[in-house]
Write an enzyme that holds these catalytic residues in place. Structure first.
Site, PDB file in Angstrom:
ATOM      1  N   SER A  79     -14.111  -2.311   5.972  1.00 35.93           N
ATOM      2  CA  SER A  79     -13.890  -1.180   6.886  1.00 35.93           C
ATOM      3  C   SER A  79     -13.274  -0.008   6.121  1.00 35.93           C
ATOM      4  O   SER A  79     -13.084   1.062   6.679  1.00 35.93           O
ATOM      5  CB  SER A  79     -12.936  -1.606   8.005  1.00 35.93           C
ATOM      6  OG  SER A  79     -11.683  -1.973   7.462  1.00 35.93           O
ATOM      7  N   GLY A 100     -12.337   3.937   1.043  1.00 38.18           N
ATOM      8  CA  GLY A 100     -11.765   4.117  -0.301  1.00 38.18           C
ATOM      9  C   GLY A 100     -12.111   2.939  -1.192  1.00 38.18           C
ATOM     10  O   GLY A 100     -12.478   3.108  -2.371  1.00 38.18           O
ATOM     11  N   LYS A 101     -12.020   1.733  -0.645  1.00 35.64           N
ATOM     12  CA  LYS A 101     -12.377   0.542  -1.417  1.00 35.64           C
ATOM     13  C   LYS A 101     -13.854   0.595  -1.799  1.00 35.64           C
ATOM     14  O   LYS A 101     -14.227   0.321  -2.941  1.00 35.64           O
ATOM     15  CB  LYS A 101     -12.098  -0.732  -0.592  1.00 35.64           C
ATOM     16  CG  LYS A 101     -10.646  -1.117  -0.537  1.00 35.64           C
ATOM     17  CD  LYS A 101     -10.337  -2.173   0.521  1.00 35.64           C
ATOM     18  CE  LYS A 101     -10.949  -3.518   0.232  1.00 35.64           C
ATOM     19  NZ  LYS A 101     -10.367  -4.573   1.133  1.00 35.64           N
ATOM     20  N   ASP A 105     -10.181  -8.706  -0.827  1.00 39.33           N
ATOM     21  CA  ASP A 105      -8.847  -8.612  -0.228  1.00 39.33           C
ATOM     22  C   ASP A 105      -7.864  -8.126  -1.285  1.00 39.33           C
ATOM     23  O   ASP A 105      -7.925  -8.553  -2.445  1.00 39.33           O
ATOM     24  CB  ASP A 105      -8.378  -9.960   0.330  1.00 39.33           C
ATOM     25  CG  ASP A 105      -7.112  -9.785   1.159  1.00 39.33           C
ATOM     26  OD1 ASP A 105      -7.174  -9.051   2.170  1.00 39.33           O
ATOM     27  OD2 ASP A 105      -6.054 -10.318   0.787  1.00 39.33           O
ATOM     28  N   GLY A 158      -4.390   4.712   0.477  1.00 39.02           N
ATOM     29  CA  GLY A 158      -3.378   3.668   0.659  1.00 39.02           C
ATOM     30  C   GLY A 158      -2.069   3.962  -0.061  1.00 39.02           C
ATOM     31  O   GLY A 158      -1.479   5.044   0.085  1.00 39.02           O
ATOM     32  N   TYR A 159      -1.627   3.016  -0.889  1.00 39.04           N
ATOM     33  CA  TYR A 159      -0.339   3.121  -1.590  1.00 39.04           C
ATOM     34  C   TYR A 159      -0.429   3.882  -2.917  1.00 39.04           C
ATOM     35  O   TYR A 159       0.564   3.948  -3.644  1.00 39.04           O
ATOM     36  CB  TYR A 159       0.218   1.708  -1.845  1.00 39.04           C
ATOM     37  CG  TYR A 159       0.594   0.954  -0.587  1.00 39.04           C
ATOM     38  CD1 TYR A 159       1.906   0.970  -0.114  1.00 39.04           C
ATOM     39  CD2 TYR A 159      -0.363   0.239   0.142  1.00 39.04           C
ATOM     40  CE1 TYR A 159       2.260   0.284   1.043  1.00 39.04           C
ATOM     41  CE2 TYR A 159      -0.027  -0.442   1.297  1.00 39.04           C
ATOM     42  CZ  TYR A 159       1.285  -0.420   1.749  1.00 39.04           C
ATOM     43  OH  TYR A 159       1.627  -1.090   2.898  1.00 39.04           O
ATOM     44  N   HIS A 194      -6.384  -2.847 -10.337  1.00 42.63           N
ATOM     45  CA  HIS A 194      -6.710  -4.208  -9.901  1.00 42.63           C
ATOM     46  C   HIS A 194      -8.201  -4.305  -9.537  1.00 42.63           C
ATOM     47  O   HIS A 194      -8.888  -5.236  -9.911  1.00 42.63           O
ATOM     48  CB  HIS A 194      -5.818  -4.576  -8.701  1.00 42.63           C
ATOM     49  CG  HIS A 194      -5.803  -3.530  -7.615  1.00 42.63           C
ATOM     50  ND1 HIS A 194      -5.524  -2.207  -7.871  1.00 42.63           N
ATOM     51  CD2 HIS A 194      -6.082  -3.589  -6.286  1.00 42.63           C
ATOM     52  CE1 HIS A 194      -5.612  -1.515  -6.738  1.00 42.63           C
ATOM     53  NE2 HIS A 194      -5.949  -2.331  -5.765  1.00 42.63           N
ATOM     54  N   ARG A 195      -8.686  -3.286  -8.829  1.00 41.71           N
ATOM     55  CA  ARG A 195     -10.102  -3.278  -8.402  1.00 41.71           C
ATOM     56  C   ARG A 195     -11.017  -3.101  -9.608  1.00 41.71           C
ATOM     57  O   ARG A 195     -12.078  -3.723  -9.685  1.00 41.71           O
ATOM     58  CB  ARG A 195     -10.323  -2.147  -7.375  1.00 41.71           C
ATOM     59  CG  ARG A 195     -11.740  -2.058  -6.833  1.00 41.71           C
ATOM     60  CD  ARG A 195     -11.819  -1.206  -5.587  1.00 41.71           C
ATOM     61  NE  ARG A 195     -10.948  -1.731  -4.558  1.00 41.71           N
ATOM     62  CZ  ARG A 195      -9.743  -1.212  -4.271  1.00 41.71           C
ATOM     63  NH1 ARG A 195      -9.318  -0.135  -4.875  1.00 41.71           N
ATOM     64  NH2 ARG A 195      -8.976  -1.780  -3.373  1.00 41.71           N
TER      65      ARG A 195
HETATM   66  P1  ITT Z   1     -11.095  -4.466   4.689  1.00 43.84           P
HETATM   67  O1  ITT Z   1     -10.271  -5.701   4.983  1.00 43.84           O
HETATM   68  O2  ITT Z   1     -11.923  -4.025   5.851  1.00 43.84           O
HETATM   69  O3  ITT Z   1     -11.879  -4.575   3.421  1.00 43.84           O
HETATM   70  P2  ITT Z   1      -8.471  -3.189   4.432  1.00 43.84           P
HETATM   71  O4  ITT Z   1      -8.043  -1.762   4.294  1.00 43.84           O
HETATM   72  O5  ITT Z   1      -7.912  -3.959   5.602  1.00 43.84           O
HETATM   73  O6  ITT Z   1     -10.060  -3.226   4.433  1.00 43.84           O
HETATM   74  P3  ITT Z   1      -7.194  -4.989   2.503  1.00 43.84           P
HETATM   75  O7  ITT Z   1      -6.648  -5.828   3.595  1.00 43.84           O
HETATM   76  O8  ITT Z   1      -7.893  -5.672   1.394  1.00 43.84           O
HETATM   77  O9  ITT Z   1      -8.202  -3.881   3.067  1.00 43.84           O
HETATM   78  O10 ITT Z   1      -6.115  -4.077   1.790  1.00 43.84           O
HETATM   79  C1  ITT Z   1      -4.825  -3.946   2.253  1.00 43.84           C
HETATM   80  C2  ITT Z   1      -4.309  -2.562   2.020  1.00 43.84           C
HETATM   81  O11 ITT Z   1      -3.856  -2.446   0.668  1.00 43.84           O
HETATM   82  C3  ITT Z   1      -5.274  -1.416   2.196  1.00 43.84           C
HETATM   83  O12 ITT Z   1      -5.446  -1.053   3.546  1.00 43.84           O
HETATM   84  C4  ITT Z   1      -4.571  -0.307   1.402  1.00 43.84           C
HETATM   85  O13 ITT Z   1      -3.580   0.314   2.184  1.00 43.84           O
HETATM   86  C5  ITT Z   1      -3.910  -1.095   0.293  1.00 43.84           C
HETATM   87  N1  ITT Z   1      -4.701  -0.969  -0.934  1.00 43.84           N
HETATM   88  C6  ITT Z   1      -5.700  -1.774  -1.376  1.00 43.84           C
HETATM   89  N2  ITT Z   1      -6.208  -1.323  -2.522  1.00 43.84           N
HETATM   90  C7  ITT Z   1      -5.543  -0.204  -2.832  1.00 43.84           C
HETATM   91  C8  ITT Z   1      -5.615   0.734  -3.869  1.00 43.84           C
HETATM   92  O14 ITT Z   1      -6.521   0.641  -4.838  1.00 43.84           O
HETATM   93  N3  ITT Z   1      -4.767   1.749  -3.849  1.00 43.84           N
HETATM   94  C9  ITT Z   1      -3.861   1.899  -2.882  1.00 43.84           C
HETATM   95  N4  ITT Z   1      -3.721   1.074  -1.844  1.00 43.84           N
HETATM   96  C10 ITT Z   1      -4.560   0.025  -1.808  1.00 43.84           C
END
Ligand code: ITT
Length: 190
Positions: free
Chosen positions: A16, A19-20, A73, A147-148, A174-175
């Protein structure tokens, strides 16, 4: 082990989070693999472990999705908060926001982002992981990324991830690591 004929030309990314998808798509493109965004919420089991969450979400999605797909995740694990927000990263960002997260941080500012990508291909599941070590900044900085990113300074850098282009961030994130490992695996079969 998957066979040569199983290697997909394109892969669905079930997420969802735009950004990912954008970052993952950028990384996979560099390896000549097309990612297709399937905008959907993943099923989330309760676990401290990103690998378990990604794998269980992929197993649930495999019931209805027959094409090759991935689910990722992530979590931000902050040492002085005993790993919090970790699996609650998304919820905490929505409910508290970055400024209130910053107020919780004490002297030890060490933290790490973890990414686990679950691949479902030819009836099998595989997990690819990546970790980015770093520290939490004293204030929000930068408006790139998501995100962060505005409060995370990766080791070896002087800027937050929100002050980096997608190329710079992907080199150390990490990604970047988990998707590079996934791409390396898939390329062996092309
Ligand atoms: P999906 O589960 O639908 O894939 P999500 O946003 O809920 O999307 P996650 O549970 O995997 O995704 O990620 C948790 C949160 O961690 C995400 O909403 C971001 O706020 C943060 N996050 C993940 N990757 C990040 C990144 O590269 N930079 C900054 N924040 C990140």
């Amino acid at each position: 082990m998957i066979q040569h004929n199983d290697a997909p030309n394109e892969l669905l990314f079930l997420t969802s989070n735009e950004g990912k998808y954008n970052e993952a798509s950028f990384i996979m493109n560099m390896f000549g693999i097309k990612l297709v965004w399937r905008k959907t919420e993943k099923m989330e089991v309760q676990s401290d472990d990103v690998e378990t969450v990604a794998l269980e979400a992929a197993k649930a999605a495999a019931i209805y999705e027959s094409s090759p797909f991935i689910i990722e995740d992530d979590g931000l694990f902050i040492d002085c908060l005993n790993g919090f927000p970790g699996p609650y990263s998304s919820y905490v960002l929505i409910k508290l926001g970055l400024k209130r997260v910053l107020k919780l941080i004490e002297d030890d500012r060490r933290a790490r982002f973890k990414s686990a990508v679950a691949l479902h291909l030819a009836g099998r599941f595989m997990i690819f992981t990546g970790i980015a070590e770093g520290t939490i900044s004293f204030a929000k900085k930068g408006d790139l990324g998501f995100g962060y990113d505005p409060i995370f300074i990766p080791d070896g850098a002087k800027r937050t991830m929100a002050e980096m282009t997608v190329i710079e961030k992907s080199t150390i994130s990490h990604r970047g690591k988990s998707f590079t490992s996934l791409a390396g695996y898939l390329k062996k079969f092309h």
